[in-house]
Design a protein around this motif. Structure first.
Motif, PDB file in Angstrom:
ATOM      1  N   SER A  46       4.771   7.306   2.165  1.00 54.40           N
ATOM      2  CA  SER A  46       5.754   6.394   1.579  1.00 54.40           C
ATOM      3  C   SER A  46       6.369   6.997   0.323  1.00 54.40           C
ATOM      4  CB  SER A  46       5.102   5.053   1.244  1.00 54.40           C
ATOM      5  OG  SER A  46       4.049   5.223   0.306  1.00 54.40           O
ATOM      6  N   SER A  47       5.627   7.907  -0.328  1.00 53.91           N
ATOM      7  CA  SER A  47       6.114   8.590  -1.526  1.00 53.91           C
ATOM      8  C   SER A  47       5.720  10.055  -1.448  1.00 53.91           C
ATOM      9  CB  SER A  47       5.511   7.975  -2.800  1.00 53.91           C
ATOM     10  OG  SER A  47       5.817   6.601  -2.907  1.00 53.91           O
ATOM     11  N   ILE A  48       6.582  10.916  -1.958  1.00 57.20           N
ATOM     12  CA  ILE A  48       6.279  12.348  -2.040  1.00 57.20           C
ATOM     13  C   ILE A  48       6.385  12.775  -3.498  1.00 57.20           C
ATOM     14  CG2 ILE A  48       6.943  14.690  -1.390  1.00 57.20           C
ATOM     15  CD1 ILE A  48       8.018  13.614   1.220  1.00 57.20           C
ATOM     16  N   LEU A  49       5.348  13.450  -3.969  1.00 53.57           N
ATOM     17  CA  LEU A  49       5.355  14.051  -5.291  1.00 53.57           C
ATOM     18  C   LEU A  49       5.501  15.562  -5.111  1.00 53.57           C
ATOM     19  CD1 LEU A  49       4.973  13.954  -8.367  1.00 53.57           C
ATOM     20  CD2 LEU A  49       2.495  13.967  -7.997  1.00 53.57           C
ATOM     21  N   TRP A  50       6.699  16.070  -5.348  1.00 51.15           N
ATOM     22  CA  TRP A  50       6.943  17.508  -5.286  1.00 51.15           C
ATOM     23  C   TRP A  50       6.477  18.130  -6.592  1.00 51.15           C
ATOM     24  CZ3 TRP A  50       8.449  19.023  -0.595  1.00 51.15           C
ATOM     25  CH2 TRP A  50       9.179  18.136   0.209  1.00 51.15           C
ATOM     26  N   VAL A  51       5.850  19.302  -6.517  1.00 50.41           N
ATOM     27  CA  VAL A  51       5.312  19.947  -7.717  1.00 50.41           C
ATOM     28  C   VAL A  51       5.872  21.355  -7.806  1.00 50.41           C
ATOM     29  CG1 VAL A  51       3.235  20.552  -9.001  1.00 50.41           C
ATOM     30  CG2 VAL A  51       3.186  18.607  -7.421  1.00 50.41           C
ATOM     31  N   THR A  52       6.451  21.673  -8.953  1.00 42.96           N
ATOM     32  CA  THR A  52       6.956  23.029  -9.187  1.00 42.96           C
ATOM     33  C   THR A  52       6.651  23.433 -10.617  1.00 42.96           C
ATOM     34  OG1 THR A  52       8.882  24.479  -8.839  1.00 42.96           O
ATOM     35  CG2 THR A  52       9.280  22.391  -9.992  1.00 42.96           C
ATOM     36  N   ALA A 108      12.493  26.444 -10.842  1.00 46.39           N
ATOM     37  CA  ALA A 108      13.676  25.602 -10.683  1.00 46.39           C
ATOM     38  C   ALA A 108      14.482  26.019  -9.454  1.00 46.39           C
ATOM     39  CB  ALA A 108      14.535  25.671 -11.944  1.00 46.39           C
ATOM     40  N   ARG A 109      14.635  27.324  -9.258  1.00 45.90           N
ATOM     41  CA  ARG A 109      15.391  27.790  -8.085  1.00 45.90           C
ATOM     42  C   ARG A 109      14.676  27.417  -6.795  1.00 45.90           C
ATOM     43  NH1 ARG A 109      16.196  32.364 -11.434  1.00 45.90           N
ATOM     44  NH2 ARG A 109      14.479  33.466 -10.408  1.00 45.90           N
ATOM     45  N   ARG A 110      13.346  27.574  -6.779  1.00 47.87           N
ATOM     46  CA  ARG A 110      12.587  27.195  -5.581  1.00 47.87           C
ATOM     47  C   ARG A 110      12.697  25.702  -5.311  1.00 47.87           C
ATOM     48  NH1 ARG A 110       7.224  30.658  -7.224  1.00 47.87           N
ATOM     49  NH2 ARG A 110       7.834  32.671  -6.312  1.00 47.87           N
ATOM     50  N   ALA A 111      12.640  24.903  -6.360  1.00 50.06           N
ATOM     51  CA  ALA A 111      12.742  23.455  -6.191  1.00 50.06           C
ATOM     52  C   ALA A 111      14.094  23.077  -5.606  1.00 50.06           C
ATOM     53  CB  ALA A 111      12.529  22.757  -7.530  1.00 50.06           C
ATOM     54  N   ILE A 121       9.415  12.111  -6.205  1.00 51.10           N
ATOM     55  CA  ILE A 121       9.268  12.492  -7.611  1.00 51.10           C
ATOM     56  C   ILE A 121       9.182  14.006  -7.664  1.00 51.10           C
ATOM     57  CG2 ILE A 121       7.859  12.213  -9.700  1.00 51.10           C
ATOM     58  CD1 ILE A 121       6.530   9.778  -8.132  1.00 51.10           C
ATOM     59  N   LEU A 122       9.870  14.614  -8.599  1.00 46.23           N
ATOM     60  CA  LEU A 122       9.737  16.051  -8.850  1.00 46.23           C
ATOM     61  C   LEU A 122       8.969  16.230 -10.151  1.00 46.23           C
ATOM     62  CD1 LEU A 122      10.294  19.036  -8.277  1.00 46.23           C
ATOM     63  CD2 LEU A 122      12.517  18.759  -9.416  1.00 46.23           C
ATOM     64  N   ALA A 123       7.733  16.721 -10.045  1.00 48.15           N
ATOM     65  CA  ALA A 123       6.899  16.969 -11.217  1.00 48.15           C
ATOM     66  C   ALA A 123       7.013  18.440 -11.598  1.00 48.15           C
ATOM     67  CB  ALA A 123       5.444  16.613 -10.931  1.00 48.15           C
ATOM     68  N   VAL A 124       7.332  18.690 -12.844  1.00 44.21           N
ATOM     69  CA  VAL A 124       7.525  20.047 -13.343  1.00 44.21           C
ATOM     70  C   VAL A 124       6.368  20.364 -14.283  1.00 44.21           C
ATOM     71  CG1 VAL A 124       9.059  21.602 -14.579  1.00 44.21           C
ATOM     72  CG2 VAL A 124      10.023  19.751 -13.174  1.00 44.21           C
ATOM     73  N   CYS A 125       5.496  21.261 -13.833  1.00 48.73           N
ATOM     74  CA  CYS A 125       4.328  21.618 -14.639  1.00 48.73           C
ATOM     75  C   CYS A 125       4.697  22.699 -15.644  1.00 48.73           C
ATOM     76  CB  CYS A 125       3.195  22.093 -13.729  1.00 48.73           C
ATOM     77  SG  CYS A 125       2.541  20.776 -12.668  1.00 48.73           S
ATOM     78  N   ALA A 126       4.163  22.566 -16.840  1.00 45.96           N
ATOM     79  CA  ALA A 126       4.517  23.469 -17.929  1.00 45.96           C
ATOM     80  C   ALA A 126       4.176  24.908 -17.585  1.00 45.96           C
ATOM     81  CB  ALA A 126       3.791  23.050 -19.200  1.00 45.96           C
ATOM     82  N   GLY A 127       5.065  25.797 -17.925  1.00 45.68           N
ATOM     83  CA  GLY A 127       4.829  27.229 -17.777  1.00 45.68           C
ATOM     84  C   GLY A 127       5.402  27.909 -19.001  1.00 45.68           C
ATOM     85  N   PRO A 143       0.836  -1.214   0.000  1.00 45.57           N
ATOM     86  CA  PRO A 143       0.000   0.000   0.000  1.00 45.57           C
ATOM     87  C   PRO A 143       0.864   1.254   0.000  1.00 45.57           C
ATOM     88  CG  PRO A 143      -0.787  -1.591   1.610  1.00 45.57           C
ATOM     89  CD  PRO A 143       0.527  -2.093   1.129  1.00 45.57           C
ATOM     90  N   ALA A 144       0.482   2.219  -0.797  1.00 44.84           N
ATOM     91  CA  ALA A 144       1.251   3.455  -0.934  1.00 44.84           C
ATOM     92  C   ALA A 144       0.458   4.628  -0.373  1.00 44.84           C
ATOM     93  CB  ALA A 144       1.580   3.712  -2.410  1.00 44.84           C
ATOM     94  N   LEU A 145       1.165   5.516   0.333  1.00 43.71           N
ATOM     95  CA  LEU A 145       0.606   6.795   0.750  1.00 43.71           C
ATOM     96  C   LEU A 145       1.413   7.872   0.056  1.00 43.71           C
ATOM     97  CD1 LEU A 145      -1.160   8.691   2.440  1.00 43.71           C
ATOM     98  CD2 LEU A 145       0.446   8.379   4.342  1.00 43.71           C
ATOM     99  N   LEU A 146       0.801   8.527  -0.919  1.00 42.56           N
ATOM    100  CA  LEU A 146       1.466   9.551  -1.714  1.00 42.56           C
ATOM    101  C   LEU A 146       1.050  10.929  -1.223  1.00 42.56           C
ATOM    102  CD1 LEU A 146       3.137  10.489  -4.208  1.00 42.56           C
ATOM    103  CD2 LEU A 146       0.995  10.397  -5.513  1.00 42.56           C
ATOM    104  N   ALA A 147       2.022  11.715  -0.776  1.00 36.84           N
ATOM    105  CA  ALA A 147       1.794  13.117  -0.415  1.00 36.84           C
ATOM    106  C   ALA A 147       2.178  13.983  -1.598  1.00 36.84           C
ATOM    107  CB  ALA A 147       2.618  13.490   0.808  1.00 36.84           C
ATOM    108  N   VAL A 148       1.243  14.786  -2.087  1.00 38.83           N
ATOM    109  CA  VAL A 148       1.494  15.681  -3.214  1.00 38.83           C
ATOM    110  C   VAL A 148       1.730  17.066  -2.625  1.00 38.83           C
ATOM    111  CG1 VAL A 148       0.662  16.508  -5.444  1.00 38.83           C
ATOM    112  CG2 VAL A 148      -0.036  14.247  -4.598  1.00 38.83           C
ATOM    113  N   CYS A 149       2.939  17.581  -2.780  1.00 40.91           N
ATOM    114  CA  CYS A 149       3.377  18.790  -2.076  1.00 40.91           C
ATOM    115  C   CYS A 149       3.827  19.849  -3.073  1.00 40.91           C
ATOM    116  CB  CYS A 149       4.529  18.475  -1.128  1.00 40.91           C
ATOM    117  SG  CYS A 149       4.193  17.128   0.040  1.00 40.91           S
ATOM    118  N   GLY A 150       3.197  21.000  -3.027  1.00 39.86           N
ATOM    119  CA  GLY A 150       3.584  22.107  -3.894  1.00 39.86           C
ATOM    120  C   GLY A 150       4.764  22.866  -3.320  1.00 39.86           C
TER     121      GLY A 150
END
Length: 257
Positions: free
Chosen positions: A165-171, A178-181, A196-202, A32-39
């Motif tokens: 158990s997993s963290i999804l960082w979002v920037t 990139a500097r903030r990340a 995981i570092l997810a990079v949303c299009a800008g 079982p996975a607990l994913l925290a999605v963190c901005g």
């Protein structure tokens, strides 16, 4: 205090069911996975990515997936889903602590996706023990639990992330993003088995920005995933967003366990 009543509430088959989104494929052997999605900053697309990841994961699961946000003034999953649960996550954790749950924990969004999320509110901080029990029950009852942890400004957001158990960082895919990340991933005292570092299009990413983002991910041994520009997920936009973001969402999903 026994946690059986909470687990039973999570496992209970709700009478109201949505339609399944395609055939289920069971993936054996995954814990079982607990994913925290963190901005890493506000407006990065954290809630959108939490919602779409849950929608994508439940497509390939034969068991229900749980999606939550941590309540508070920035809660937005209920608006995206067009449905809300009786209690927010902090309210449910507090109710469990005093044996006063009294209502279903989640709202069913589809046959394989459940939501704990309400409209924005000024929730009180939940009892940490109650929150820990609730998250433990969630993992017992679901192969994947996904929690939108906002920007980790509130204690409840940090409490969830500490147990993930997993963290999804979002920037954002900009020089500032990139500097903030890099600054956040270098200094924040959070650790998970998988990150995981997810990079949303800008704005259009330069080679220098991509190099900075790769360096930020390397600081934590995190996988780097680029997410394309996504349409609004409210109402009928979710299907289009799932199609547009399919490659990125698959890359996130395979890294959960």
């Amino acid at each position: 205090m026994s946690v059986e009543p909470q687990t039973a509430a999570l496992m209970e088959a709700d009478a109201e069911r949505g339609e399944a989104d395609g055939p289920a494929r069971q993936v054996p052997g995954s814990p079982p996975a607990l994913l925290a999605v963190c901005g890493i900053a506000g407006g990065a697309g954290t809630s959108t990515l939490a919602f779409l990841t849950a929608m994508y994961v439940q497509r390939s699961s034969s068991e229900p997936i749980l999606l939550c946000d941590t309540g508070g003034p920035g809660a937005s999953l209920a608006a995206m889903a067009g449905k809300s649960s009786p209690l927010s996550l902090p309210q449910a954790a507090t109710a469990i602590t005093v044996d006063a749950l009294g209502v279903p924990l989640f709202a069913p969004l589809t046959a394989r996706l459940r939501l704990i999320g309400r409209e924005p509110d000024l929730d009180d901080a939940p009892d940490p023990d109650g929150l820990a029990r609730l998250l433990c029950d969630a993992r017992d009852a679901h192969p994947v639990t996904i929690v939108d942890c906002g920007t980790l400004q509130r204690p409840v957001e940090r409490l969830v992330a500490e147990q993930a158990s997993s963290i999804l960082w979002v920037t954002q895919g900009s020089a500032a993003g990139a500097r903030r990340a890099r600054a956040a991933l270098r200094s924040l005292p959070l650790n998970a088995d998988r990150e995981i570092l997810a990079v949303c299009a800008g704005e259009e990413r330069s080679a220098a920005v991509e190099h900075e983002l790769m360096g930020a991910a390397d600081l934590r041994g995190a996988s780097l995933v680029f997410v394309p520009s996504l349409p609004d997920v409210c109402e009928d936009g979710a299907k289009e967003a799932l199609n547009v973001g399919q490659v990125a969402l698959e890359a996130i999903t395979v890294r959960l366990t």
